[in-house]
Design a protein around this motif. Structure first.
Motif, PDB file in Angstrom:
ATOM      1  N   ALA A 253       1.456  67.248 -12.502  1.00 26.17           N
ATOM      2  CA  ALA A 253       1.358  68.387 -13.429  1.00 26.17           C
ATOM      3  C   ALA A 253       1.439  67.896 -14.882  1.00 26.17           C
ATOM      4  N   LYS A 254       2.390  66.997 -15.157  1.00 27.12           N
ATOM      5  CA  LYS A 254       2.560  66.481 -16.529  1.00 27.12           C
ATOM      6  C   LYS A 254       1.293  65.772 -17.022  1.00 27.12           C
ATOM      7  N   ASP A 255       0.695  64.981 -16.133  1.00 27.95           N
ATOM      8  CA  ASP A 255      -0.512  64.242 -16.522  1.00 27.95           C
ATOM      9  C   ASP A 255      -1.670  65.167 -16.892  1.00 27.95           C
ATOM     10  N   ASN A 256      -1.587  66.422 -16.453  1.00 32.78           N
ATOM     11  CA  ASN A 256      -2.656  67.372 -16.752  1.00 32.78           C
ATOM     12  C   ASN A 256      -2.247  68.401 -17.801  1.00 32.78           C
ATOM     13  N   GLY A 257      -1.163  68.082 -18.544  1.00 34.14           N
ATOM     14  CA  GLY A 257      -0.757  68.922 -19.670  1.00 34.14           C
ATOM     15  C   GLY A 257       0.103  70.106 -19.299  1.00 34.14           C
ATOM     16  N   PHE A 258       0.727  70.087 -18.085  1.00 39.16           N
ATOM     17  CA  PHE A 258       1.540  71.223 -17.642  1.00 39.16           C
ATOM     18  C   PHE A 258       3.005  70.828 -17.477  1.00 39.16           C
ATOM     19  N   GLN A 259       3.858  71.844 -17.570  1.00 40.64           N
ATOM     20  CA  GLN A 259       5.276  71.662 -17.268  1.00 40.64           C
ATOM     21  C   GLN A 259       5.511  71.988 -15.787  1.00 40.64           C
ATOM     22  N   ALA A 260       6.674  71.558 -15.275  1.00 36.80           N
ATOM     23  CA  ALA A 260       7.029  71.851 -13.880  1.00 36.80           C
ATOM     24  C   ALA A 260       8.502  72.228 -13.821  1.00 36.80           C
ATOM     25  N   CYS A 261       8.846  73.055 -12.841  1.00 35.74           N
ATOM     26  CA  CYS A 261      10.260  73.392 -12.649  1.00 35.74           C
ATOM     27  C   CYS A 261      10.624  73.247 -11.171  1.00 35.74           C
ATOM     28  N   LEU A 262      11.912  72.977 -10.923  1.00 40.38           N
ATOM     29  CA  LEU A 262      12.436  72.877  -9.557  1.00 40.38           C
ATOM     30  C   LEU A 262      13.650  73.783  -9.469  1.00 40.38           C
ATOM     31  N   MET A 263      13.607  74.775  -8.580  1.00 41.04           N
ATOM     32  CA  MET A 263      14.692  75.752  -8.460  1.00 41.04           C
ATOM     33  C   MET A 263      15.443  75.524  -7.142  1.00 41.04           C
ATOM     34  N   ALA A 264      16.767  75.422  -7.233  1.00 40.57           N
ATOM     35  CA  ALA A 264      17.613  75.188  -6.059  1.00 40.57           C
ATOM     36  C   ALA A 264      18.618  76.330  -5.923  1.00 40.57           C
ATOM     37  N   PRO A 265      19.163  76.554  -4.714  1.00 40.76           N
ATOM     38  CA  PRO A 265      19.990  77.754  -4.493  1.00 40.76           C
ATOM     39  C   PRO A 265      21.409  77.688  -5.046  1.00 40.76           C
ATOM     40  N   THR A 266      21.946  76.480  -5.280  1.00 42.28           N
ATOM     41  CA  THR A 266      23.331  76.389  -5.773  1.00 42.28           C
ATOM     42  C   THR A 266      23.390  75.489  -6.999  1.00 42.28           C
ATOM     43  N   GLU A 267      24.451  75.676  -7.769  1.00 45.63           N
ATOM     44  CA  GLU A 267      24.615  74.888  -8.989  1.00 45.63           C
ATOM     45  C   GLU A 267      24.793  73.410  -8.665  1.00 45.63           C
ATOM     46  N   ILE A 268      25.575  73.133  -7.611  1.00 41.63           N
ATOM     47  CA  ILE A 268      25.827  71.723  -7.296  1.00 41.63           C
ATOM     48  C   ILE A 268      24.554  71.030  -6.805  1.00 41.63           C
ATOM     49  N   LEU A 269      23.718  71.757  -6.056  1.00 38.55           N
ATOM     50  CA  LEU A 269      22.460  71.165  -5.597  1.00 38.55           C
ATOM     51  C   LEU A 269      21.517  70.946  -6.783  1.00 38.55           C
ATOM     52  N   SER A 270      21.514  71.899  -7.729  1.00 35.40           N
ATOM     53  CA  SER A 270      20.700  71.730  -8.944  1.00 35.40           C
ATOM     54  C   SER A 270      21.149  70.497  -9.713  1.00 35.40           C
ATOM     55  N   GLN A 271      22.467  70.334  -9.837  1.00 36.36           N
ATOM     56  CA  GLN A 271      23.002  69.171 -10.556  1.00 36.36           C
ATOM     57  C   GLN A 271      22.608  67.866  -9.872  1.00 36.36           C
ATOM     58  N   GLN A 272      22.651  67.878  -8.535  1.00 34.76           N
ATOM     59  CA  GLN A 272      22.289  66.667  -7.797  1.00 34.76           C
ATOM     60  C   GLN A 272      20.803  66.346  -7.949  1.00 34.76           C
ATOM     61  N   HIS A 273      19.963  67.381  -7.883  1.00 33.25           N
ATOM     62  CA  HIS A 273      18.532  67.165  -8.109  1.00 33.25           C
ATOM     63  C   HIS A 273      18.301  66.592  -9.510  1.00 33.25           C
ATOM     64  N   PHE A 274      18.971  67.176 -10.494  1.00 30.78           N
ATOM     65  CA  PHE A 274      18.808  66.729 -11.886  1.00 30.78           C
ATOM     66  C   PHE A 274      19.252  65.265 -12.043  1.00 30.78           C
ATOM     67  N   LYS A 275      20.421  64.954 -11.453  1.00 27.67           N
ATOM     68  CA  LYS A 275      20.958  63.585 -11.556  1.00 27.67           C
ATOM     69  C   LYS A 275      19.993  62.602 -10.882  1.00 27.67           C
ATOM     70  N   GLY A 276      19.525  62.958  -9.676  1.00 26.83           N
ATOM     71  CA  GLY A 276      18.634  62.074  -8.928  1.00 26.83           C
ATOM     72  C   GLY A 276      17.307  61.850  -9.640  1.00 26.83           C
ATOM     73  N   LEU A 277      16.724  62.939 -10.149  1.00 30.09           N
ATOM     74  CA  LEU A 277      15.433  62.828 -10.842  1.00 30.09           C
ATOM     75  C   LEU A 277      15.590  62.079 -12.168  1.00 30.09           C
ATOM     76  N   SER A 278      16.685  62.344 -12.858  1.00 31.26           N
ATOM     77  CA  SER A 278      16.924  61.666 -14.152  1.00 31.26           C
ATOM     78  C   SER A 278      17.018  60.154 -13.961  1.00 31.26           C
ATOM     79  N   GLU A 279      17.717  59.737 -12.893  1.00 29.78           N
ATOM     80  CA  GLU A 279      17.856  58.299 -12.615  1.00 29.78           C
ATOM     81  C   GLU A 279      16.500  57.670 -12.307  1.00 29.78           C
ATOM     82  N   LEU A 280      15.678  58.376 -11.550  1.00 31.42           N
ATOM     83  CA  LEU A 280      14.356  57.855 -11.192  1.00 31.42           C
ATOM     84  C   LEU A 280      13.440  57.753 -12.411  1.00 31.42           C
TER      85      LEU A 280
END
Length: 721
Positions: free
Chosen positions: A336-363
């Protein structure tokens, strides 16, 4: 006699012109049927949801009794289930004293005699029965004091019509105690149905399956099937009628969802991701931590094809816990980014959102990608900065909870929305993502709850389904064992050994809404028990449950995630989303109170690191057969798809999470487990018809189109995203 198939087709062709217009008789309120009236009508509405003649017609028998055969008394062995005899009462006598009084009638045919016995209502039977009058008698045979007898048999005066037995199998219908009290027994419902059928002609039951399909699968015409399912002449007729009506239910369902899918493919507009650009290639070639599995590559290719054609992607991604769904999601976001778009990832709990954010940020830490986290607890200046960054496009990826759905969260150009654990979000919530851009963004919904193929075909048939059915190399299968209360000390000693190695453990208690207070007490008792085995300061324990304030729950979870505590005692609130690679033991208490899919989800909380992990299923010492089967499946396999199939087999499809509330599985006859072959045929027929005639404008599909237009849809096909 089984009617020849040619006759079925003849009936269909003869009535085709007559049934092309809708007839209102089946819409009549049920109280207008002879024998019902206002009071019984109200009861039928409340007790079994029969509101109209049509509802009664679709209230199908659950079994049949064969009353087409006459038995000879002399031939009865006493081992038969039900018998039917023809003869006369030659003698009646009341026997016994007080409460043990009973009426005994000697019944005779040309071959011998047998006793008929009534223990209840015998006074009324004594008045109504007559000696030396011919009866047709039906009942269950029993042996008492070495004497063969029939207790409380059904008695019909012998008429010419039933002299050789009934002309059809007798249908048996479900009823309730309230209905029985008002005389609406299973037999009475059968009589009402027979009365209705006598009023109907084939013209009043419109055909809805094209003639070519009827001929291909040798299906009964619809009108004949309704007559034969209620009053079959024999078992073959009943089976053929059921087969036709099961096919119809599944065929109509598949037509609906396949039409939605085809229309979406043809009519929906989506953003084009035409380029595989710098961000994707840089990450893939230089920062990918491990090689993708074949399944991950296949799913990426499917997403790529969806996003290059200018139509909106609506894809369900299934994959077991740890199969690498998040990596696929990240690569799709980079596309999506390569084509000029933003992307979002929605998770059901705050802790899962934090884990997704931490994991993606590290990558992404070595790449020029700006990623942000938005949850309900992020407020003030930090929140304003994130909102501004989304609006001006400086933030490329946004991870968060349902806070993403708030109106103030505006994107510069959202092209892809990913929803994790989709069944945790309501339909209306997910639909709000569509409003975040002028054209709805591409949607990818992910679930770690494997869905059986037949269920996915029925519920998510309007979505494109991708499956990651391979685990990344190097993952060690979780060892699962069953232990009882007697073995608890050994289990606790085993946990101590794992903690000594620097590992962590979960101890999970069931949470059933109906007994919340009792479950809470069990949890607290369990917590004290665990504390006795693991005293401070040698060990530290977190406790997490639904009654805690959200802040305390988050803190206790965080302590376990960061390794400050060795053991987490919890209810099933940890089922989704806690990722602790260091946790190697999952103890599930009262395993018999969990469904298979839930057990599998809980087991998936361990086995996330490189070390061998263990799942220990704790139960009482006595188990019923279903619990034994569940535990055997869990011990024998880690394959989520095998487990989901078995779960559906044991619990039924309507109990699988998310399906009952969807309203999709509202079938009266069809069973998607046992009728898989019929479902496959119905799906193939629906796809073939719609491939040639999406809008059903051809003359041969007119009856199907009319039926769909006339029928008020009871499901929410179009809203499942």
């Amino acid at each position: 006699m089984i009617l020849p198939f040619a006759f079925f087709i003849f009936v269909l062709i003869k009535t085709e012109t007559a049934i092309s217009t809708f007839t209102p008789i089946l819409s009549n309120p049920i109280e207008y049927l002879k024998g019902v009236g206002p009071q019984k009508g109200e009861l039928l509405r409340k007790e079994i949801q029969i509101h109209t003649f049509g509802d009664l017609l679709q209230y199908f028998p659950f079994r049949y009794v064969d009353r087409t055969r006459i038995d000879k008394i002399a031939s009865l062995s006493g081992y038969e289930d039900f018998v039917q005899i023809r003869g006369k009462i030659i003698n009646m006598v009341v026997m016994g004293e007080n409460r043990s009084k009973r009426l005994v009638a000697t019944f005779k045919d040309e071959s011998g005699t047998i006793d008929l016995v009534w223990f209840q209502g015998w006074q009324w039977m004594q008045k109504s029965l007559r000696e030396n009058v011919a009866y047709l008698v039906f009942g269950r045979i029993s042996v008492f004091n070495s004497v063969t007898q029939l207790a409380h048999p059904e008695m019909d005066l012998l008429t010419e019509e039933i002299a050789t037995g009934k002309q059809f199998l007798e249908p048996v219908y479900y009823t309730t105690e309230k209905l029985k009290a008002r005389g609406l027994t299973a037999k009475a419902i059968g009589k009402l149905t027979k009365t209705l059928l006598e009023q109907l002609s084939p013209a009043e039951i419109r055909e809805n399956i094209p003639l070519e399909v009827l001929q291909q699968y040798r299906l009964m015409p619809r009108s004949l099937a309704y007559f034969k399912i209620h009053l079959p002449g024999n078992e073959d007729e009943a089976r053929l009628a059921q087969r036709r009506l099961k096919f119809e239910e599944l065929f109509i369902a598949q037509i609906r969802i396949c039409r939605l899918k085809l229309k979406r493919h043809k009519q929906s507009h989506g953003y084009i991701f035409g380029a595989v650009g710098e961000s994707f290639n840089d990450f893939y070639n230089n920062h990918l931590p491990f090689s993708l599995t074949g399944a991950q590559k296949r799913v990426l290719k499917e997403i790529r094809m969806d996003t290059v054609h200018g139509r909106q992607m609506n894809r369900l991604l299934q994959g077991d816990v740890g199969s690498g769904k998040t990596m696929v999601a990240l690569l799709a976001m980079l596309l999506a980014k390569d084509n000029g778009f933003q992307a979002c990832l929605m998770a059901p709990t705050e802790i899962l959102s934090q884990q997704h954010f931490k994991g993606l940020s590290e990558l992404l830490q070595k790449m020029d990608v700006n990623i942000a986290l938005l949850t309900g607890s992020i407020k003030g200046k930090a929140r304003k900065q994130i909102l501004a960054g989304m609006l001006d496009g400086s933030i490329h990826f946004l991870v968060g909870t349902h806070a993403l759905l708030e109106k103030e969260v505006q994107f510069k150009n959202l092209g892809l929305a990913i929803v994790d654990e989709q069944h945790r979000f309501g339909v209306a919530q997910r639909a709000r993502l569509w409003e975040k851009n002028n054209i709805p963004p591409h949607i990818l919904v992910m679930t770690a709850t494997p869905i059986p193929r037949t269920l996915a075909m029925t519920i998510y048939g309007d979505l494109d389904v991708s499956v990651i059915d391979e685990m990344p190399p190097g993952r060690k299968p979780i060892t699962t064992v069953h232990r009882t209360e007697y073995q608890r000390p050994q289990v606790m000693d085993f946990i101590k050994e794992e903690v000594k190695k620097g590992r962590q453990a979960y101890v999970v208690y069931p949470l059933i809404e109906d007994s919340e207070k009792l479950d809470y007490e069990n949890l607290m008792k369990g917590y004290e028990e665990v504390k006795a085995f693991f005293p401070e300061p040698q060990y530290y324990i977190s406790m997490v449950h639904g009654r805690q304030p959200a802040e305390m729950r988050q803190t206790n979870m965080h302590r376990f995630v960061t390794g400050d505590t060795n053991i987490m005692v919890a209810t099933t609130v940890i089922e989704v989303g806690v990722n602790v690679p260091n946790a190697s033991v999952m103890v599930i208490e009262s395993t018999e109170r969990f469904g298979l899919s839930q057990l599998h989800q809980l087991r998936g909380r361990v086995g996330r690191g490189a070390e061998q992990s263990f799942c220990i299923l704790m139960t009482g010492n006595k188990l019923n057969q279903v619990s034994k089967e569940r535990i055997n499946v869990m011990v024998q396999t880690n394959d989520g798809f095998i487990i989901s199939e078995k779960d559906m087999e044991l619990r039924g499809p309507g109990d699988i999470e998310g399906t009952r509330q969807s309203g999709v599985l509202d079938f009266k006859l069809a069973d998607i487990i046992n009728d898989k072959a019929i479902l496959d045929a119905a799906r193939a027929s629906a796809e073939k018809i719609l491939e040639d005639d999406t809008d059903l404008v051809l003359p041969e599909n007119q009856s199907l189109k009319d039926f769909l237009a006339a029928q008020r849809s009871k499901s929410i096909w179009s809203k499942i995203s």
